[in-house]
Each structure stands twice: as C-alpha cells, then as structure tokens.
Design an enzyme around this catalytic site. Structure first.
Site, short mmCIF file in Angstrom:
data_model
loop_
_atom_site.label_atom_id
_atom_site.label_comp_id
_atom_site.label_asym_id
_atom_site.label_seq_id
_atom_site.Cartn_x
_atom_site.Cartn_y
_atom_site.Cartn_z
N GLU A 1 -3.13 8.18 6.57
CA GLU A 1 -3.56 9.11 5.53
C GLU A 1 -4.82 9.82 5.97
O GLU A 1 -5.52 9.38 6.89
CB GLU A 1 -3.80 8.38 4.21
N ASN B 1 -5.17 -3.52 -5.63
CA ASN B 1 -5.14 -4.90 -5.16
C ASN B 1 -4.71 -5.78 -6.32
O ASN B 1 -5.42 -5.89 -7.32
CB ASN B 1 -6.51 -5.33 -4.64
N LYS C 1 0.82 -1.21 0.00
CA LYS C 1 0.00 0.00 0.00
C LYS C 1 0.85 1.27 0.00
O LYS C 1 0.49 2.27 -0.61
CB LYS C 1 -0.96 -0.01 1.19
N GLU D 1 -8.45 0.86 -6.75
CA GLU D 1 -9.48 1.40 -5.88
C GLU D 1 -9.35 2.92 -5.77
O GLU D 1 -8.24 3.45 -5.67
CB GLU D 1 -9.41 0.76 -4.50
N GLU E 1 -5.62 2.61 -3.59
CA GLU E 1 -4.65 1.52 -3.60
C GLU E 1 -4.96 0.60 -4.77
O GLU E 1 -6.01 0.73 -5.41
CB GLU E 1 -4.71 0.71 -2.30
#
Length: 667
Positions: free
Chosen positions: A200, A290, A116, A275, A288
């Site tokens: 964040e 995946n 991430k 995403e 992020e």
C-alpha cells in the site's frame, strides 16, 4: 462467570491477565515452552502446563496443544493475549468444537477484520476511507515491484496476518521492494504461519492514531477514546499515549463513530482496536483492525478507569456492557514506554542474557500521579532469543500531558536493569526532547531526530553539575563508610579525608568542597555557589534517590573501577571523584587506544545465522548484503559499509552467535 481460564500466551501480557483474573476470583492456567519453564507467568498462575519446545511454531502456535491443556486442567475459557494465536479464526473455532469459550471476538469477525487484506476490503465496502494499495495475492518480487511502481513510491509491504512490526518493510525504490518482499514473507511465515503480504501507499509525515472499541454479545459497541502511537522504530511502537495531542473533540468523535460503525458491520463482540493513519491536518484513513487486546491498552485503562481484560472476560461470559458511550469519560493523560532488551546505540539491535539486576520503580498513586509497571520478568531471569525482547511496559498517569511526561522521565531514571542492553537511555532522552514535549509527532520521529542513530547525550550545563553533585555525594558516603571499618591500622591521629574534591563530567571539571550540615551534605563550588544534597542512599543500592536543592532526582548507579557509572536523563557518565592532588596525577596518565576492528563484520546482537550471502574472494560494494542474522523473530540484514574483497568467513549458516562475534573479515 468462569471459575477457571487458561492464558494462551507468555510474558507480561500473561502476568497482566493473571492479575485481573485473580481479582475477579477466577483461577488461571499458564502454558509454557521449554524456554519458559522458569518464567514469571508460570509462577503466578494457579496451574501450568508444558506445551513443547522453545520455538513458538512448536508450542505457543500449536492449537491442538492449547486445546489439550484446557481439557487436562478443566479450563472453561481461553484468553489469547496478543500475538501468537490471538488473531487466527481457526483458534476460537477449535475451542468452540471442544466446548471451550474464547475470550475474544467471534471467528467471523476475526476472519473479516483480523486479516489485513480482508479488513481493507470490508472497510472499502463500508465506504470507509482507506489508503491506496493492492489487496490481491502478490505472486513474486517482480509482481511486487510492478505494483509499487503503479502506486508510486514510497510503499509499505505488510504481512496480511501480521502485527507488532513483524513482516513489515518501507520501500523507496524497486530494489528495496524486491528485498523487502522477501524479508517480509519470511518473517510473516515464521511469526504467523502465513506468508501472504500486500502493498500500500506509505503516507509521508503520518501519525498513527487508533481507537479502542468494546462490544458485547448483545449488539452494543462503544469506543473508549484514542491512543497515539506515532513514536515507532522498525514499524514497532515504542511510546504510546492517551489521549492524542493532535486530536480535537470533533475529530475524536468522528474517528470513534467510524470505528464503531466498522465494528458493528462485522458483529464485533469484544475488545478491539481500529487503527488509522492521520495527517497533520487531522485527516485520517483506515489502516487496519486488530481483533485482540493491544500491547498499549494500559494507557486507555488509566484515562478511562476501565479494566479492559475484565470487560473481555465479562463479555465472553455473556454479560452486557456495564456502561454506555455517554458514561465513558477521559480523565488526565497517560504515557507508556516499552522497555526492550535491545541496544539503542547499535540501531536498537536485540540483546539477550540474564537480568543480573531488575529493580523497577515503585508502583502506585501519589499526589495525583500513578506509576504502573506491566512485566513478565524478574531479577535473575533470562531474556531468550526465541521471543519478543520486551522487558516491561512502564506507564504513568497524571492530570496533564506535561505532568505525565515528567513522571515518566522520573520513573525511567529510577528503573535499574543490568546484565543485558536495554533502551532506557533512549527513552529517557526522548522524554526530554523538545519536539516530543511539544507533541509535534510523526511515525518518522526517530529517523528524523536521530538520523545518525542514537548515542548517549554528553552531559553538559546543569545536567553535568547534577551528575557531579550526585557522584560527589556518593563518594562522600563511601568515604564515611570506610572510616567505620574495624581492624584498621592505629595511628596517632584518625585518618582525615580531604573535604576538597574534583569531579569531571563530560569534559567539565567541578571543584567542590564537602561539608555536613544539619544532617545534609552541602557542596560548595569554587565560585561561591552551594548545593544542598539530601539522600538516604546506601552503598550497593542500584538507584540513588534524593533531592538536590529541594528537587527530587533519581540516578542509576553502577560501581566501576575507582569510581561509579551514573545514568540520568539519558546521559551516562563514568566518574571518579578525586582529591585535587589525585586529579593532577590522573591527568598525566596515558589514554588507552582501542584496536581497529574496521575490517571485520561483527555480529551486532546474539542471534542465529540465517544466511551467508557472500563467499571468500568475492568482491562487494557498499550496501551489498553480506549476511542475515535472526534474533527475536526479526531478520537483520547485514550489509557492507565499504567496497572490498571478502577474506575469511568464520560463521556458518545455522550457527548461534554471541554479540560481537566475528562473522567474516575483509581481505
């Protein structure tokens, strides 16, 4: 093409991969821990290999055991599913060293995007809009607090190697950051073997929208539309849909093209998901990537007609993509609900035990509506404390969003599960929620619409009448059956059951008169209205299905003492249908008063006691942490709901507790 593949996973995703491999003529190998010896994926696969004890860290997360299983069975390739080893670059590297193909992206892509922190750095370098945050190593809780105060509250603390809501906390204050940092690191270490976390900015009133990408080994990458996953609890998705009710075609194209550009930048060559967090104004920021198949992939498959598992296998075998971007068309709407072994009335805490009843709705397509159920369990099987509590993914597809929601609501009503707690009542309630139906979503939906937690809605109005009608029809069926029992006492006249009945639902009394007319049951109400009920239901069936005044309906049926428990549209009602005289007498019976357990800290779910924070005689205030219980890989912090002094402590650290076990009591 491969002749045999190994599936390095368990549960519903392993079963789902077996189905596609079988259709392609590919043999499959399952792996299993001691806890999964009798699991469905083991029975479905052509071969199965034991890989160790129940904890994932000693079985499903041990790369060497997976490689050894491949060598033992001659598997040419490995599909990782999602979770476990699916996003660890070391896994495909180890497979490659052993001459085994990984059905997923290349290790460099996983390293660049699966982590991430690194994915955000790569996105920033590619000038992709990202959420403000700190991507360096966070040394301590104090360091995390300092970062959060600089960014500004609220903040999100997330596991770098995480996913599925594990190792993730939202914090609104310095105290919450300190505690969330500790919990996130602990969950990240136990779930992913990597305790790094980052912080964040948490975007208020956000929507979670993701783009499905698909690449091959010939530098082709396309996107397959979006999924909206805004209905979440504990940062874990509960309901997903495709397409999103928020996006217009221009925004969809912009997000898709940005996702493809990012995937191409890292040479992505499999199925993956980019995403985004989106504002209500359709602004969006990279969240992020995946680098694996997503849990919610079925909704994309139903609106595109593309089997993502098949495409992953073909791409891994070196085949080019079989379609271009222009050939990808979105057709209709798909809704997926995740059915979990958890108690929605106890803040969705996990539940474990045996599935005494497991009867999903019928799968297939009828009248342009498709019902699909992806599962890894069976009736008589057990839900373990060691893994994710998902029971099934129920997916419906129809020409419109409204029709897909209606189909989902009906399918949920027809889904019978007994033996453990589950979230179907919550999902059913959600499907009827006006805000959900209008598509006004955000990731805070559950917290905003159920601020006091979920409780089963009290049936009233038309819903109460519907439940009363079904209960009366069931009672009538049971009475008819009783007349046919042999060996009954002989009397001058046959026993006659009174056609006049009383059903009380949610405090509302319904006086009904029953009559059989032309093969149907007609219920006449005191005000002259009549209700026509048609059903082929037989005693013992867990779901009553039929029509009421011509409208199809499904109601779950559970026998109770002198009556039935009916569940429909999220409402649950215990009903005893009586004669009028019986109803008069029942009204005179005293009501049992439950004992007060307010001075005890009760274990809200079956789990392992990770820590007892307090000691006997210690004074505590509201909100202070008393104990930590781990279940389904999630750490649950139990806090004091009152000021007081700790009395006797009954539980010990490391002890496994049943639901409602007493942990401690206040003096």
């Amino acid at each position: 093409m491969f002749s045999k593949i190994l599936i390095a996973n368990r549960g519903e995703i392993a079963c789902r991969i077996v189905k596609t491999a079988r259709r392609m003529g590919i043999k499959t190998v399952a792996v299993y821990s001691d806890a999964d010896r009798d699991a469905l994926h083991v029975a479905m696969a052509d071969e199965a290999v034991a890989i160790g004890p129940a904890p994932a860290s000693e079985s499903y997360l041990v790369i060497e055991k997976i490689v050894a299983a491949c060598k033992q069975t001659g598997a040419e390739a490995v599909h990782p599913g999602y979770g476990f080893l699916s996003e660890r670059a070391a896994f495909p590297e180890a497979l490659a060293a052993a001459g085994i193909i990984f059905i997923g992206p290349k290790p460099s892509a996983i390293a660049a995007m699966g982590d991430k922190i690194e994915s955000k750095k790569a996105a920033a370098a590619a000038k992709v809009s990202t959420v403000p945050g700190f991507l360096g190593v966070i040394e301590s809780p104090d360091h995390a607090v300092a970062i959060a105060e600089e960014i500004g509250f609220p903040v999100m603390i997330k596991a770098s190697a995480g996913g599925g809501g594990k190792g993730m906390r939202i914090a609104h204050s310095a105290d919450e950051v300190a505690e969330g940092f500790a919990r996130a690191k602990s969950e990240a270490a136990s779930s992913f073997g990597d305790d790094r976390v980052f912080v964040e900015k948490f975007i208020t009133d956000p929507r979670h929208i993701e783009i499905q990408v698909l690449g091959d080994k010939h530098e082709h990458v396309i996107y397959l539309g979006e999924r909206e996953c805004s209905i979440q609890r504990r940062n874990q998705k509960v309901v997903e849909e495709a397409p999103s009710p928020l996006l217009d075609e221009a925004t969809r194209r912009a997000m898709g093209e940005q996702a493809v550009a990012l995937a191409k930048a890292v040479g992505y060559d499999s199925a993956g998901t980019v995403e985004f967090v989106a504002g209500q104004d359709r602004s969006f920021y990279f969240l992020e990537m995946n680098t694996r198949l997503q849990v919610e992939h079925p909704v994309t498959e139903l609106v595109t007609g593309i089997d993502l598992v098949e495409e992953m296998i073909r791409v891994a075998a070196g085949e080019p993509l079989r379609f271009s971007q222009a050939e990808v068309k979105l057709d209709g709407w798909a809704i997926e609900t995740r059915i979990y072994a958890e108690d929605p009335t106890r803040n969705f805490l996990p539940s474990t035990g045996r599935l005494v009843t497991y009867r999903p709705p019928a799968e297939g397509t009828r009248d342009s509506v498709t019902v699909r159920n992806d599962t890894g369990v069976y009736e008589g099987g057990e839900i373990s404390i060691y893994y994710d509590p998902m029971i099934a993914k129920l997916v419906t597809h129809a020409p419109t969003r409204a029709a897909a929601i209606a189909a989902q609501a009906e399918a949920l009503d027809a889904f019978a599960i007994e033996g453990i707690r589950h979230n179907i009542p919550f999902l059913s309630t959600l499907m009827h929620h006006p805000r959900w139906r209008e598509g006004r979503l955000s990731t805070g939906f559950i917290a905003e619409e159920f601020p006091e937690g979920f409780s089963n809605p009290e049936p009233s109005g038309a819903l109460a009448l519907t439940i009363a009608a079904v209960a009366t029809a069931i009672d009538h069926k049971l009475n008819s059956r009783k007349r046919q029992i042999s060996g009954q006492m002989r009397t001058a006249r046959p026993v006659a059951f009174s056609p006049e009945r009383v059903a009380e639902v949610g405090g509302t009394r319904f006086d009904l008169t029953i009559a059989d007319e032309d093969g149907t049951t007609v219920l006449r109400m005191a005000d002259g209205r009549s209700i026509t009920v048609v059903s082929s239901w037989q005693p013992g069936e867990p779901v009553w299905q039929g029509t009421i005044d011509g409208e199809p309906i499904a109601v779950k049926v559970t026998p109770i003492l002198n009556g039935v428990r009916l569940a429909h549209a999220g409402a649950i009602a215990d009903i005893c249908v009586r004669t009028r005289r019986e109803a008069e007498l029942a009204a005179l019976m005293p009501v049992k008063i439950e004992a007060d357990a307010g001075k005890k800290l009760i274990c809200p779910m079956p789990g392992l006691v990770k820590a007892i924070i307090v000691s006997s005689g210690q004074e505590v205030r509201v909100g202070e942490t008393l104990a930590i219980v781990e279940a389904m890989k999630m750490e649950n912090v139990l806090k004091a709901d009152r000021d007081g002094t700790i009395g006797q402590i009954f539980a010990r650290e490391g002890e496994s507790l049943a639901v409602d076990a007493v942990i401690l009591e206040f003096a």
